[in-house]
Design a protein around this motif. Structure first.
Motif, PDB file in Angstrom:
ATOM      1  N   ASN A 114       1.055  -1.061  -0.046  1.00 32.45           N
ATOM      2  CA  ASN A 114       0.046  -0.210  -0.127  1.00 32.45           C
ATOM      3  C   ASN A 114       0.855   1.269  -0.075  1.00 32.45           C
ATOM      4  O   ASN A 114       2.030   1.269   0.522  1.00 32.45           O
TER       5      ASN A 114
ATOM      6  N   ALA B  87       0.835   5.836   0.706  1.00 32.29           N
ATOM      7  CA  ALA B  87       0.048   7.131   0.808  1.00 32.29           C
ATOM      8  C   ALA B  87       0.006   7.973  -0.408  1.00 32.29           C
ATOM      9  O   ALA B  87       0.974   8.346  -1.225  1.00 32.29           O
TER      10      ALA B  87
ATOM     11  N   ARG C  39      -0.513  11.215  12.035  1.00 24.32           N
ATOM     12  CA  ARG C  39       0.332   9.991  12.426  1.00 24.32           C
ATOM     13  C   ARG C  39       0.194   9.685  13.720  1.00 24.32           C
ATOM     14  O   ARG C  39      -0.306  10.454  14.517  1.00 24.32           O
TER      15      ARG C  39
ATOM     16  N   LEU D 185      -1.433   7.035  10.092  1.00 27.63           N
ATOM     17  CA  LEU D 185       0.044   6.344   9.522  1.00 27.63           C
ATOM     18  C   LEU D 185       0.714   6.112  10.876  1.00 27.63           C
ATOM     19  O   LEU D 185       1.124   6.943  11.364  1.00 27.63           O
TER      20      LEU D 185
ATOM     21  N   MET E 114      13.380   1.795  11.661  1.00 23.54           N
ATOM     22  CA  MET E 114      12.033   2.483  11.762  1.00 23.54           C
ATOM     23  C   MET E 114      11.084   1.364  11.071  1.00 23.54           C
ATOM     24  O   MET E 114      11.333   0.495  10.354  1.00 23.54           O
TER      25      MET E 114
ATOM     26  N   ILE F 179       6.722   1.624   9.616  1.00 17.91           N
ATOM     27  CA  ILE F 179       5.785   2.246   9.342  1.00 17.91           C
ATOM     28  C   ILE F 179       4.564   1.451   8.990  1.00 17.91           C
ATOM     29  O   ILE F 179       4.631   0.470   8.282  1.00 17.91           O
TER      30      ILE F 179
ATOM     31  N   THR G 248       6.035  -1.878   7.352  1.00 10.95           N
ATOM     32  CA  THR G 248       7.109  -1.660   6.632  1.00 10.95           C
ATOM     33  C   THR G 248       8.372  -1.535   7.688  1.00 10.95           C
ATOM     34  O   THR G 248       8.411  -0.499   8.101  1.00 10.95           O
TER      35      THR G 248
ATOM     36  N   PHE H   9      12.124  -0.779   8.232  1.00 13.13           N
ATOM     37  CA  PHE H   9      13.248  -0.241   7.532  1.00 13.13           C
ATOM     38  C   PHE H   9      14.537  -0.462   8.360  1.00 13.13           C
ATOM     39  O   PHE H   9      14.472  -0.125   9.622  1.00 13.13           O
TER      40      PHE H   9
ATOM     41  N   PRO I 250      11.707   6.156  -0.098  1.00 12.40           N
ATOM     42  CA  PRO I 250      10.443   6.512   0.229  1.00 12.40           C
ATOM     43  C   PRO I 250      10.048   7.077   1.346  1.00 12.40           C
ATOM     44  O   PRO I 250       9.057   7.054   1.847  1.00 12.40           O
TER      45      PRO I 250
ATOM     46  N   TYR J  44       9.607  10.189   2.086  1.00 11.69           N
ATOM     47  CA  TYR J  44       8.610  11.388   1.907  1.00 11.69           C
ATOM     48  C   TYR J  44       7.232  10.895   1.356  1.00 11.69           C
ATOM     49  O   TYR J  44       6.114  11.644   1.142  1.00 11.69           O
ATOM     50  N   GLY J  45       7.088   9.719   1.287  1.00 15.77           N
ATOM     51  CA  GLY J  45       5.841   9.354   0.637  1.00 15.77           C
ATOM     52  C   GLY J  45       5.325   9.825  -0.680  1.00 15.77           C
ATOM     53  O   GLY J  45       4.097  10.254  -0.740  1.00 15.77           O
TER      54      GLY J  45
ATOM     55  N   ASN K 206      15.691  13.396   4.297  1.00 15.88           N
ATOM     56  CA  ASN K 206      14.847  12.974   5.153  1.00 15.88           C
ATOM     57  C   ASN K 206      15.051  11.499   5.721  1.00 15.88           C
ATOM     58  O   ASN K 206      15.344  11.400   6.798  1.00 15.88           O
TER      59      ASN K 206
ATOM     60  N   PHE L 287      10.692  13.370  17.208  1.00 15.52           N
ATOM     61  CA  PHE L 287       9.911  13.230  15.761  1.00 15.52           C
ATOM     62  C   PHE L 287       8.681  14.132  16.502  1.00 15.52           C
ATOM     63  O   PHE L 287       8.234  14.950  15.772  1.00 15.52           O
TER      64      PHE L 287
ATOM     65  N   LYS M 259       7.281  17.981  15.070  1.00  7.56           N
ATOM     66  CA  LYS M 259       6.205  18.111  14.176  1.00  7.56           C
ATOM     67  C   LYS M 259       5.257  19.112  15.096  1.00  7.56           C
ATOM     68  O   LYS M 259       4.514  19.903  14.381  1.00  7.56           O
TER      69      LYS M 259
ATOM     70  N   THR N   9       2.722  17.837   0.604  1.00 12.64           N
ATOM     71  CA  THR N   9       1.805  16.886   0.708  1.00 12.64           C
ATOM     72  C   THR N   9       0.589  17.349   0.118  1.00 12.64           C
ATOM     73  O   THR N   9      -0.294  16.845  -0.089  1.00 12.64           O
TER      74      THR N   9
HETATM   75  C1  EGU Z   1       7.481   5.417   4.009  1.00 14.48           C
HETATM   76  C2  EGU Z   1       7.220   4.242   3.797  1.00 14.48           C
HETATM   77  C3  EGU Z   1       6.591  10.313   8.517  1.00 14.48           C
HETATM   78  C4  EGU Z   1       4.772   4.917   3.162  1.00 14.48           C
HETATM   79  C5  EGU Z   1       8.243  10.987   6.508  1.00 14.48           C
HETATM   80  C6  EGU Z   1       6.435  11.289   7.970  1.00 14.48           C
HETATM   81  C7  EGU Z   1       6.527   6.414   3.682  1.00 14.48           C
HETATM   82  C8  EGU Z   1       5.312   6.208   3.564  1.00 14.48           C
HETATM   83  C9  EGU Z   1       7.174  11.617   6.674  1.00 14.48           C
HETATM   84  C10 EGU Z   1       6.060   4.019   3.107  1.00 14.48           C
HETATM   85  C11 EGU Z   1       7.875   9.548   8.149  1.00 14.48           C
HETATM   86  C12 EGU Z   1       8.689   9.921   7.165  1.00 14.48           C
HETATM   87  C13 EGU Z   1       5.127  11.855   4.784  1.00 14.48           C
HETATM   88  C14 EGU Z   1       3.663  11.842   4.638  1.00 14.48           C
HETATM   89  C15 EGU Z   1       4.734   9.637   4.308  1.00 14.48           C
HETATM   90  C16 EGU Z   1       5.192  12.137   8.098  1.00 14.48           C
HETATM   91  C17 EGU Z   1       5.959  12.924   5.025  1.00 14.48           C
HETATM   92  C18 EGU Z   1       6.679   7.821   4.560  1.00 14.48           C
HETATM   93  C19 EGU Z   1       4.458   7.279   3.719  1.00 14.48           C
HETATM   94  C20 EGU Z   1       7.928  13.906   6.117  1.00 14.48           C
HETATM   95  C21 EGU Z   1       4.586   2.080   2.578  1.00 14.48           C
HETATM   96  N1  EGU Z   1       5.565  10.491   4.546  1.00 14.48           N
HETATM   97  N2  EGU Z   1       5.063   8.398   3.838  1.00 14.48           N
HETATM   98  N3  EGU Z   1       6.947  12.823   5.840  1.00 14.48           N
HETATM   99  O1  EGU Z   1       5.199  13.310   7.769  1.00 14.48           O
HETATM  100  O2  EGU Z   1       5.691  14.085   4.531  1.00 14.48           O
HETATM  101  O3  EGU Z   1       4.368  11.591   8.563  1.00 14.48           O
HETATM  102  O4  EGU Z   1       5.647   2.464   2.946  1.00 14.48           O
HETATM  103  F1  EGU Z   1       8.102   8.494   8.941  1.00 14.48           F
HETATM  104  S1  EGU Z   1       3.319  10.119   4.180  1.00 14.48           S
HETATM  105 CL1  EGU Z   1       9.979   8.609   6.741  1.00 14.48          CL
HETATM  106 CL2  EGU Z   1       2.585  13.014   4.589  1.00 14.48          CL
END
Ligand code: EGU
Ligand code: FAD
Length: 471
Positions: A58, A60, A88, A216, A225, A227, A239, A241, A314, A316-317, A366, A379, A383, A405
């Motif tokens: 899956n 994002a 999150r 998430l 890490m 997720i 997932t 890492f 990945p 930043y999604g 990142n 974290f 945020k 995003t």
């Molecule tokens: C990694 C693997 C949280 C799916 C970056 C955030 C991701 C996704 C973040 C995967 C994190 C990291 C953002 C989103 C998203 C956060 C984001 C990372 C979906 C900066 C299925 N990242 N991911 N940032 O902000 O902008 O929540 O595998 F842990 S969605 Cl690494 Cl918005």
């Protein structure tokens, strides 16, 4: 067998190589414009396949991806099949869970099923009468001078096809891109990161999601890490890492449990010890690569989009979202230049390269940042600060992830603005520090405190301390 699909009288033939997410979406974009679209995909039709192997289960989906789907009338349908994630959920080592919203009310990202999204896109592309799908077609080679492509079939046969435009959407290890590499003045870089990833399934408990579904879930543990994203069948895909060298250290089921006990203890009862051990050894950890190149086109004959042009790590999604946005940007330039490929292709390279390179850099940045010092406390703190500044100064300080995003701010402009904001924040901090010192000194000089009062209160303090000690 030679098959020439270009016809003088008809619309031009566009060959889309790769029927993954970006290829299937691109087929819709080109078909909508009335081109004769031929899509070539190495795999069999995943809508008929029993097992779909491939990368992450899956993904994002956020604003940029949704806008692209909207252009081909698919946004509503895909959104309806996704699970909104409004925040999150940060899992601390002690099991504490802390939600941090992604934005204001109504701002959320979606967890979508990759295979399902791919199927919907292929079906949508097929509904145009001017598209033809060719599965079991592996691009082997193509000639940049003649535009002639050679495909290999599973039965050992070969097929040669010519098109007016070749659109390379064949992923991070693109076969289309191979011809670019042989040319002069083509910049190319690829970097494998030391981390690998592995997917683990968290089954429903008593028929319900094992954790809160509309989040998430993140377990930030510096170099490790995890997720988790929710699926429609009430499972989560987790997932993990971790550096390859650490994956290799864990060789027995007991070591898996030991590792999870140490770093992700709250997930053991949720995933289940036996499922965890089975999933862990089912597939080896997968590698992650970052690819950058420039230009994205050759003359008026060929253009790269999606991971073929820019594979990003990945963190930043954004990989799919950026690839989907490529399609919008190309489409807009097609309007500007009247579908004249000799003008559209160079303009697409000029406009898109800086943005794709920016998101590739951000994702890598990142990754390094998370690995270096992001535990759950850090974290949460970062945020919170982002969100608080955004709350009080929504016009001035927009968090980077918000621009990335939830807007279509060009990636390279988001980075520029982020640097500017950081300067403003640092100056603000410096100014308030200087202001506090100066203001404090001024007040002290203007109203010098009565030294006797200070001493008296010091005595009182002493009394209180003594009283505390004797309690
Ligand atoms: C990694 C693997 C949280 C799916 C970056 C955030 C991701 C996704 C973040 C995967 C994190 C990291 C953002 C989103 C998203 C956060 C984001 C990372 C979906 C900066 C299925 N990242 N991911 N940032 O902000 O902008 O929540 O595998 F842990 S969605 Cl690494 Cl918005
Ligand atoms: P692909 O999906 O790789 O598709 C390429 C297609 O081309 C495939 O179908 C392949 O079979 C076909 N093909 C390959 N070679 C040939 C050939 N020679 N001939 C014919 N066909 C060929 N992105 C997000 O936006 N959000 C996320 O949350 C997210 N999470 C991710 C998590 C992980 C662990 C990973 C690894 C990636 C993640 N991504 C995410 C990135 C996303 O997966 C990719 O950016 C996206 O799949 C790119 O789509 P694509 O169509 O360009 O390439």
């Amino acid at each position: 067998m030679e098959r020439s699909t270009s016809r003088q009288s008809r619309k031009k033939v566009v060959a889309v190589v790769g029927g993954g997410l970006v290829g299937a979406l691109n087929a819709c974009f080109f078909a909508k414009r009335g081109f004769d679209v031929e899509l070539f995909e190495i795999r069999e039709d995943i809508r008929r396949a029993k097992i779909v192997k491939g990368r992450s289960i899956n993904l994002a989906l956020s604003h940029r991806g949704r806008q692209a789907l909207k252009h081909v009338g698919l946004e509503e349908k895909i959104v309806a099949q996704g699970i909104p994630m409004h925040a999150r959920m940060i899992h601390s080592l002690n099991g504490k869970q802390s939600p941090i919203p992604y934005g204001r009310k109504g701002q959320y990202i979606l967890s979508v099923d990759r295979a399902n999204l791919n199927k919907e896109l292929l079906t949508a592309a097929e509904t145009y009468p001017n598209t033809k799908m060719n599965f079991d077609h592996k691009l082997q080679d193509w000639n940049a001078e003649t535009g002639l492509m050679t495909f290999a079939r599973l039965d050992g046969s070969k097929e040669q096809v010519k098109a007016d435009l070749i659109v390379g959407c064949d992923g991070a290890f693109s076969a289309v891109r191979k011809q670019f590499l042989r040319r002069s003045r083509f910049d190319y870089s690829q970097t494998y990161i030391p981390h690998g990833y592995m997917e683990l399934t968290m089954l429903p408990i008593n028929g319900e999601f094992a954790m809160k579904p509309n989040y998430l879930h993140i377990w930030p543990r510096n170099t490790f890490m995890m997720i988790a994203l929710p699926n429609l069948d009430k499972t989560f895909t987790c997932t993990l890492f971790m550096p390859f060298e650490d994956f290799e250290k864990i060789t027995t089921g007991d070591e898996v449990i030991e590792f999870f006990q140490k770093y992700f203890p709250d997930t053991i009862p949720l995933i289940g010890a036996d499922t965890l051990q089975r999933d862990y050894f089912r597939l080896p950890a997968q590698a992650m690569v970052s690819v950058k190149c420039n230009p994205y086109h050759i003359g008026d004959a060929c253009v790269l989009m999606g991971d073929a042009a820019h594979a990003v790590v990945p963190f930043y999604g954004q990989g799919m979202n950026a690839g989907f946005e490529d399609c919008i940007v190309f489409d807009e330039i097609m309007d500007q230049f009247n579908e004249d490929f000799s003008a559209v292709l160079p303009e697409y390279t000029r406009v898109r390269v800086p943005d794709d390179h920016a998101i590739a850099d951000l994702a890598m940045y990142n990754y390094i940042e998370m690995r270096a010092h992001v535990n759950s406390k850090w974290f949460l703190f970062r945020k919170y600060v982002d969100n608080i500044l955004y709350f009080f100064m929504p016009k001035t300080i927009i968090p980077l992830y918000t621009m990335v995003t939830f807007t279509r701010t060009r990636y390279h402009e988001a980075v520029k603005r982020w640097h500017w904001q950081n300067k403003v924040i640092n100056r603000g901090l410096l100014l308030s520090a200087v202001g506090a010192v100066l203001g404090g000194s001024y007040l002290l000089i203007k109203n010098p405190p009565d030294i006797n009062k200070l001493i008296v209160s010091a005595e009182k303090m002493w009394d209180r301390l003594v009283a505390l000690r004797t309690l």
